[in-house]
Design a protein around this motif. Structure first.
Motif, PDB file in Angstrom:
ATOM      1  N   THR A 100      -1.842 -20.342   8.546  1.00 52.69           N
ATOM      2  CA  THR A 100      -1.623 -18.942   8.184  1.00 52.69           C
ATOM      3  C   THR A 100      -2.027 -18.072   9.364  1.00 52.69           C
ATOM      4  O   THR A 100      -3.116 -18.266   9.922  1.00 52.69           O
ATOM      5  CB  THR A 100      -2.463 -18.576   6.940  1.00 52.69           C
ATOM      6  N   GLU A 102      -1.157 -13.941  11.476  1.00 51.56           N
ATOM      7  CA  GLU A 102      -0.508 -12.623  11.493  1.00 51.56           C
ATOM      8  C   GLU A 102       0.684 -12.678  12.457  1.00 51.56           C
ATOM      9  O   GLU A 102       0.503 -12.875  13.655  1.00 51.56           O
ATOM     10  CB  GLU A 102      -1.490 -11.550  11.972  1.00 51.56           C
ATOM     11  N   ALA A 104       2.601 -10.239  13.433  1.00 57.67           N
ATOM     12  CA  ALA A 104       2.588  -9.101  14.362  1.00 57.67           C
ATOM     13  C   ALA A 104       1.744  -9.408  15.592  1.00 57.67           C
ATOM     14  O   ALA A 104       2.109  -9.041  16.711  1.00 57.67           O
ATOM     15  CB  ALA A 104       2.077  -7.849  13.659  1.00 57.67           C
ATOM     16  N   ALA A 105       0.622 -10.095  15.402  1.00 57.82           N
ATOM     17  CA  ALA A 105      -0.249 -10.434  16.534  1.00 57.82           C
ATOM     18  C   ALA A 105       0.448 -11.398  17.488  1.00 57.82           C
ATOM     19  O   ALA A 105       0.367 -11.253  18.716  1.00 57.82           O
ATOM     20  CB  ALA A 105      -1.558 -11.035  16.034  1.00 57.82           C
ATOM     21  N   VAL A 129       6.166  -4.098   9.427  1.00 59.78           N
ATOM     22  CA  VAL A 129       5.077  -4.569   8.569  1.00 59.78           C
ATOM     23  C   VAL A 129       3.987  -5.145   9.464  1.00 59.78           C
ATOM     24  O   VAL A 129       4.164  -6.196  10.067  1.00 59.78           O
ATOM     25  CB  VAL A 129       5.573  -5.643   7.581  1.00 59.78           C
ATOM     26  N   GLN A 130       2.868  -4.452   9.577  1.00 54.87           N
ATOM     27  CA  GLN A 130       1.806  -4.856  10.505  1.00 54.87           C
ATOM     28  C   GLN A 130       0.934  -6.001   9.987  1.00 54.87           C
ATOM     29  O   GLN A 130       0.444  -6.794  10.751  1.00 54.87           O
ATOM     30  CB  GLN A 130       0.904  -3.658  10.825  1.00 54.87           C
ATOM     31  N   ASP A 131       0.704  -6.050   8.702  1.00 56.82           N
ATOM     32  CA  ASP A 131      -0.293  -6.986   8.191  1.00 56.82           C
ATOM     33  C   ASP A 131       0.312  -8.188   7.476  1.00 56.82           C
ATOM     34  O   ASP A 131      -0.309  -8.782   6.609  1.00 56.82           O
ATOM     35  CB  ASP A 131      -1.268  -6.262   7.260  1.00 56.82           C
ATOM     36  N   ALA A 132       1.519  -8.566   7.853  1.00 55.40           N
ATOM     37  CA  ALA A 132       2.173  -9.697   7.200  1.00 55.40           C
ATOM     38  C   ALA A 132       1.605 -11.012   7.728  1.00 55.40           C
ATOM     39  O   ALA A 132       1.569 -11.255   8.931  1.00 55.40           O
ATOM     40  CB  ALA A 132       3.670  -9.651   7.442  1.00 55.40           C
ATOM     41  N   LYS A 133       1.141 -11.813   6.799  1.00 54.53           N
ATOM     42  CA  LYS A 133       0.673 -13.154   7.152  1.00 54.53           C
ATOM     43  C   LYS A 133       1.781 -14.131   6.811  1.00 54.53           C
ATOM     44  O   LYS A 133       2.448 -13.983   5.787  1.00 54.53           O
ATOM     45  CB  LYS A 133      -0.592 -13.495   6.377  1.00 54.53           C
TER      46      LYS A 133
END
Length: 176
Positions: A100, A102, A104-105, A129-133
């Motif tokens: 799992t 992020e 975005a990172a 969507v910035q915080d999508a895992k």
């Protein structure tokens, strides 16, 4: 085993050995480059904190050069991994390692890395969507997106702005 299968197996074994042998110097280059980057960043931080703007210092150019070396080393590492993966796919031996993370990172890091050596282009990243895992094989996701970005830089005219727009929607599938 037929003659053509033997030749194919020898070729794949050769690619595998060469890929593994190339990883050793690449790891050393990456490690020493990261070490030098950290040393120069510490030196620049000290100079900036001593009320010196430090904008025209040679360390800034050294840092830029090291960033390019680092980016090109990562590019070469991706190519070596692609060779090794091709061999594993052909023999049905590829293994995925799900985790799992992020998304975005990962995208931000890839764009930043490729931008360091793509002086003739401006890469931009827009993430809806910035915080999508996501749960996926991180290395494979990096490999695919890295290849797309590398190709965009390689095959786009000089001076073109390259944009990566990420508007993704996740679907969760559960079993009863």
């Amino acid at each position: 085993m037929t003659s053509s299968k033997q030749v194919e197996k020898l070729k794949d074994d050769f690619v595998s050995v060469v890929s593994h042998e190339l990883r050793t110097p690449l790891t050393a280059i990456k490690g020493y480059t990261q070490h030098l980057v950290r040393r120069i960043e510490r030196r620049l931080h000290k100079l900036r904190s001593s009320e010196n703007p430090a904008n025209d210092l040679p360390e800034n150019q050294d840092l830029r050069s090291l960033s390019i070396i680092q980016s090109q080393t990562e590019h070469l590492e991706r190519l070596v991994n692609d060779l090794l993966d091709l061999s594993q796919v052909q023999w049905g031996q590829i293994h995925l390692h799900y985790e799992t993370f992020e998304l975005a990172a990962v995208l931000t890091d890839l764009v930043r890395s490729i931008q360091a050596s793509a002086e003739q282009h401006l890469l931009t990243l827009e993430i809806a969507v910035q915080d999508a895992k996501v749960v996926a094989d991180r290395a494979r996701i990096e490999q695919v997106i890295g290849n797309v970005l590398d190709n965009a830089v390689k095959y786009s005219p000089h001076g073109v702005r390259l944009s990566l727009n990420c508007k993704y929607k996740a679907t969760v599938i559960t079993s009863a």
